[in-house]
Design a protein around this motif. Structure first.
Motif, PDB file in Angstrom:
ATOM      1  N   TYR A   4       0.814  -1.214   0.000  1.00 29.79           N
ATOM      2  CA  TYR A   4       0.000   0.000   0.000  1.00 29.79           C
ATOM      3  C   TYR A   4       0.852   1.271   0.000  1.00 29.79           C
ATOM      4  O   TYR A   4       0.424   2.304  -0.519  1.00 29.79           O
ATOM      5  CB  TYR A   4      -1.005  -0.013   1.153  1.00 29.79           C
ATOM      6  N   LEU A  55      -0.625  -7.911  -4.324  1.00 29.05           N
ATOM      7  CA  LEU A  55      -1.963  -7.321  -4.393  1.00 29.05           C
ATOM      8  C   LEU A  55      -2.583  -7.713  -5.733  1.00 29.05           C
ATOM      9  O   LEU A  55      -1.911  -7.642  -6.764  1.00 29.05           O
ATOM     10  CB  LEU A  55      -1.867  -5.798  -4.268  1.00 29.05           C
ATOM     11  N   VAL A  59      -7.616  -5.099  -8.160  1.00 29.30           N
ATOM     12  CA  VAL A  59      -7.721  -4.195  -7.009  1.00 29.30           C
ATOM     13  C   VAL A  59      -6.687  -3.080  -7.134  1.00 29.30           C
ATOM     14  O   VAL A  59      -7.002  -1.897  -6.983  1.00 29.30           O
ATOM     15  CB  VAL A  59      -7.536  -4.966  -5.688  1.00 29.30           C
ATOM     16  N   ALA A  60      -5.437  -3.463  -7.414  1.00 27.06           N
ATOM     17  CA  ALA A  60      -4.359  -2.470  -7.506  1.00 27.06           C
ATOM     18  C   ALA A  60      -4.661  -1.427  -8.578  1.00 27.06           C
ATOM     19  O   ALA A  60      -4.550  -0.220  -8.339  1.00 27.06           O
ATOM     20  CB  ALA A  60      -3.028  -3.160  -7.797  1.00 27.06           C
ATOM     21  N   VAL A  63      -7.753   0.871  -7.655  1.00 23.40           N
ATOM     22  CA  VAL A  63      -7.419   1.903  -6.663  1.00 23.40           C
ATOM     23  C   VAL A  63      -6.537   2.967  -7.296  1.00 23.40           C
ATOM     24  O   VAL A  63      -6.765   4.172  -7.124  1.00 23.40           O
ATOM     25  CB  VAL A  63      -6.734   1.272  -5.430  1.00 23.40           C
ATOM     26  N   VAL A  99     -14.653   1.211  -6.907  1.00 23.59           N
ATOM     27  CA  VAL A  99     -13.394   0.685  -6.373  1.00 23.59           C
ATOM     28  C   VAL A  99     -13.631   0.018  -5.019  1.00 23.59           C
ATOM     29  O   VAL A  99     -13.083  -1.054  -4.740  1.00 23.59           O
ATOM     30  CB  VAL A  99     -12.326   1.788  -6.262  1.00 23.59           C
ATOM     31  N   VAL A 100     -14.446   0.630  -4.196  1.00 25.47           N
ATOM     32  CA  VAL A 100     -14.766   0.027  -2.892  1.00 25.47           C
ATOM     33  C   VAL A 100     -15.416  -1.341  -3.107  1.00 25.47           C
ATOM     34  O   VAL A 100     -15.063  -2.325  -2.438  1.00 25.47           O
ATOM     35  CB  VAL A 100     -15.672   0.958  -2.058  1.00 25.47           C
ATOM     36  N   ILE A 102     -15.044  -3.320  -5.714  1.00 22.66           N
ATOM     37  CA  ILE A 102     -14.020  -4.238  -6.219  1.00 22.66           C
ATOM     38  C   ILE A 102     -13.165  -4.736  -5.064  1.00 22.66           C
ATOM     39  O   ILE A 102     -12.865  -5.925  -4.952  1.00 22.66           O
ATOM     40  CB  ILE A 102     -13.155  -3.557  -7.300  1.00 22.66           C
ATOM     41  N   GLU A 103     -12.776  -3.828  -4.186  1.00 24.03           N
ATOM     42  CA  GLU A 103     -11.957  -4.210  -3.019  1.00 24.03           C
ATOM     43  C   GLU A 103     -12.733  -5.179  -2.129  1.00 24.03           C
ATOM     44  O   GLU A 103     -12.190  -6.206  -1.700  1.00 24.03           O
ATOM     45  CB  GLU A 103     -11.556  -2.948  -2.238  1.00 24.03           C
ATOM     46  N   MET A 104     -13.987  -4.885  -1.861  1.00 22.30           N
ATOM     47  CA  MET A 104     -14.803  -5.766  -1.020  1.00 22.30           C
ATOM     48  C   MET A 104     -14.988  -7.138  -1.683  1.00 22.30           C
ATOM     49  O   MET A 104     -14.922  -8.178  -1.012  1.00 22.30           O
ATOM     50  CB  MET A 104     -16.159  -5.121  -0.732  1.00 22.30           C
ATOM     51  N   SER A 106     -12.981  -8.622  -3.666  1.00 29.21           N
ATOM     52  CA  SER A 106     -11.743  -9.391  -3.699  1.00 29.21           C
ATOM     53  C   SER A 106     -11.488 -10.098  -2.370  1.00 29.21           C
ATOM     54  O   SER A 106     -10.665 -11.005  -2.297  1.00 29.21           O
ATOM     55  CB  SER A 106     -10.556  -8.485  -4.029  1.00 29.21           C
ATOM     56  N   LYS A 107     -12.189  -9.710  -1.332  1.00 28.27           N
ATOM     57  CA  LYS A 107     -11.990 -10.296  -0.004  1.00 28.27           C
ATOM     58  C   LYS A 107     -12.853 -11.545   0.204  1.00 28.27           C
ATOM     59  O   LYS A 107     -12.691 -12.227   1.185  1.00 28.27           O
ATOM     60  CB  LYS A 107     -12.338  -9.282   1.092  1.00 28.27           C
TER      61      LYS A 107
END
Length: 108
Positions: A4, A55, A59-60, A63, A99-100, A102-104, A106-107
């Motif tokens: 990050y 990462l 996601v990368a 962001v 983006v949020v 996509i991040e969520m 990916s988890k």
């Protein structure tokens, strides 16, 4: 350096490169033109280190791109007096919201 931190470096360098692109006046001014090349070089190096650190690419890149879009738009409004309206603000909110998600996603 963590993934990050490299991502933050990549975002800052990309924003610097993009703002310098405007200031270069079509690559007719030397210092901003050099900053374009250096900025994008550092941005891609930082992004490569983010991916090397593990990462996920989706996601990368999401962001990196969304933060770049939002920050460049903010610089445009604050420093170049570019106009902004409600539709543009809504568009930026949607980009950041995407983006949020996509991040969520990916988890899971």
């Amino acid at each position: 350096m963590g993934a990050y931190l490299y991502l933050a470096l990549a975002i800052a360098a990309e924003v610097t490169g993009t703002v310098s692109l405007k200031l270069s006046e079509g690559f007719s001014r030397l210092v901003p033109s050099v900053l374009v090349v250096v900025g994008y070089g550092v941005a891609f190096f930082g992004l490569s280190q983010v991916l090397k650190a593990g990462l996920p690419i989706g996601v990368a890149y999401a962001v990196w791109a969304a933060a770049g879009v939002a920050l460049v738009a903010l610089v445009g409004v604050l420093f170049f007096k570019e106009p902004i309206n409600l539709a543009m603000v809504c568009g930026l909110v949607l980009v950041i919201g995407g983006v949020v998600l996509i991040e969520m996603g990916s988890k899971t």
